[in-house]
Design a protein around this motif. Structure first.
Motif, short mmCIF file in Angstrom:
data_model
loop_
_atom_site.label_atom_id
_atom_site.label_comp_id
_atom_site.label_asym_id
_atom_site.label_seq_id
_atom_site.Cartn_x
_atom_site.Cartn_y
_atom_site.Cartn_z
N THR A 75 21.58 67.70 -71.74
CA THR A 75 20.90 66.42 -71.54
C THR A 75 21.19 65.47 -72.69
OG1 THR A 75 19.17 67.52 -70.27
CG2 THR A 75 18.68 65.34 -71.12
N GLN A 76 21.21 65.98 -73.91
CA GLN A 76 21.54 65.12 -75.04
C GLN A 76 22.93 64.49 -74.85
OE1 GLN A 76 22.44 66.98 -78.84
NE2 GLN A 76 21.42 65.30 -79.94
N GLU A 77 23.87 65.30 -74.42
CA GLU A 77 25.23 64.79 -74.22
C GLU A 77 25.27 63.76 -73.09
OE1 GLU A 77 29.58 66.58 -72.86
OE2 GLU A 77 28.19 67.85 -73.99
N LEU A 78 24.58 64.05 -72.00
CA LEU A 78 24.60 63.15 -70.85
C LEU A 78 23.83 61.85 -71.12
CD1 LEU A 78 23.89 65.89 -68.16
CD2 LEU A 78 26.06 64.65 -68.43
N ALA A 79 22.77 61.96 -71.90
CA ALA A 79 21.92 60.79 -72.15
C ALA A 79 22.62 59.75 -73.01
CB ALA A 79 20.61 61.21 -72.81
#
Length: 319
Positions: A75-79
């Motif tokens: 999620t950190q990467e996608l956000a």
């Protein structure tokens, strides 16, 4: 006797803050469908809603730490710098003491991946006096840059507790507590919290978790729902309509509420299977499998969900 007057609380053209609990999808072989997860997080972000990872919708009480960590990492990467929430769950048993160290570990994990913690209740957190509960939150707040609290009715989990208004007011006084998800499924209790918020700390977010009354946003609640995981773009469209004073808000809200009433019927935790069915019908995930220890719905639900998908798609095409 309540002094709440809901008809006076309606707030036309208010900008709604929408947060959505992300479903953790599974493949037919029982492995996690990380490709489907990634796509679901991205579609939620792109709709303008804030994803909430490792919530009940993501089987927070059933997954292991490695799975939680992988969900946060992805999620950190996608956000890419956009905000998201990460659930902090501490599993314990009735009669357990408050485990501040376990909560602190979960908080650190969420923050290390750029998320904002939302603190699940536990037996240890909710079993003491109101002073004990408040002091526990004060302790945990020291580990957080910012965080959200969470009230959970026992129809969702046996460790859940709905706090008194006095305790709720004390929690609002913790300045790095940005808001609290309220999941009592009781409009009156939520209206009381909105009124208290307006009097005490207007910027505090009362996040409705009432999937059976998603129109609570008309009265001043914002939301963190499991239902919005079914169709984030439809919720975002509804929210924009309210902010714009667009009368089409009501018809779209009615369609979404029909879906919520069907999906969140008893047993309530089986809504996650309803969500998987719905997202599979919309071709957003590969299967409608759930975590093996999560309750399921009958296959006959699929035909009803097909009709709701059709009605929502038809309506959204007219916008």
């Amino acid at each position: 006797m309540s002094t709440i007057h809901p008809e006076k609380m309606i707030r036309p053209k208010r900008k709604i803050t929408g947060m959505s609990a992300i479903l953790l999808p599974y493949q037919a072989d029982g492995q996690i469908d990380w490709t489907g997860f990634d796509g679901h997080v991205v579609s939620t972000l792109d709709a303008g809603l804030t994803p909430a990872i490792n919530m009940d919708t993501g089987y927070a009480n059933l997954i292991d730490d490695d799975t939680r960590t992988e969900a946060l990492r992805r999620t950190q990467e996608l956000a890419s710098g956009r905000s998201y929430l990460g659930g902090v769950f501490v599993g314990d048993q009735s009669g357990a003491d408050f485990n501040a160290d376990a909560y602190a570990k979960g908080i650190q994990a969420v923050q290390s991946f750029g998320g904002t913690p939302i603190l699940f209740q536990s037996f240890g957190l909710t079993s003491g006096s109101e002073d004990d509960i408040f002091n526990a939150y004060k302790t945990l707040a020291q580990h957080c840059d910012s965080f959200y609290a969470f009230e959970l009715g026992q129809m969702f989990a046996p460790f859940g507790k709905i706090y008194s208004l006095d305790l709720y007011k004390r929690l609002m006084g913790i300045q790095n507590c940005l808001g609290a998800k309220h999941s009592s499924l009781d409009r009156s209790l939520e209206w009381q919290r909105v009124e208290l918020r307006d009097q005490t700390r207007p910027e505090f977010l009362v996040l409705t978790g009432n999937d059976l009354a998603i129109d609570m946003v008309m009265y001043g609640s914002d939301y963190l729902l499991g239902l919005s995981t079914f169709h984030p773009a439809a919720f975002a469209a509804r929210d924009r309509m309210w902010a714009d004073g667009d009368e089409r808000f009501y018809q779209l809200n009615d369609l979404l509420q029909y879906l919520g009433t069907f999906a969140f019927r008893d047993p309530v935790p089986a809504y996650k299977h309803s969500a998987a069915m719905f997202l599979k019908l919309r071709e957003r995930i590969a299967t409608n499998q759930t975590h093996p220890n999560s309750p399921t719905r009958p296959d006959s639900d699929i035909e009803i969900l097909k009709l709701i998908v059709r009605d929502l798609d038809t309506y959204l095409e007219t916008l």
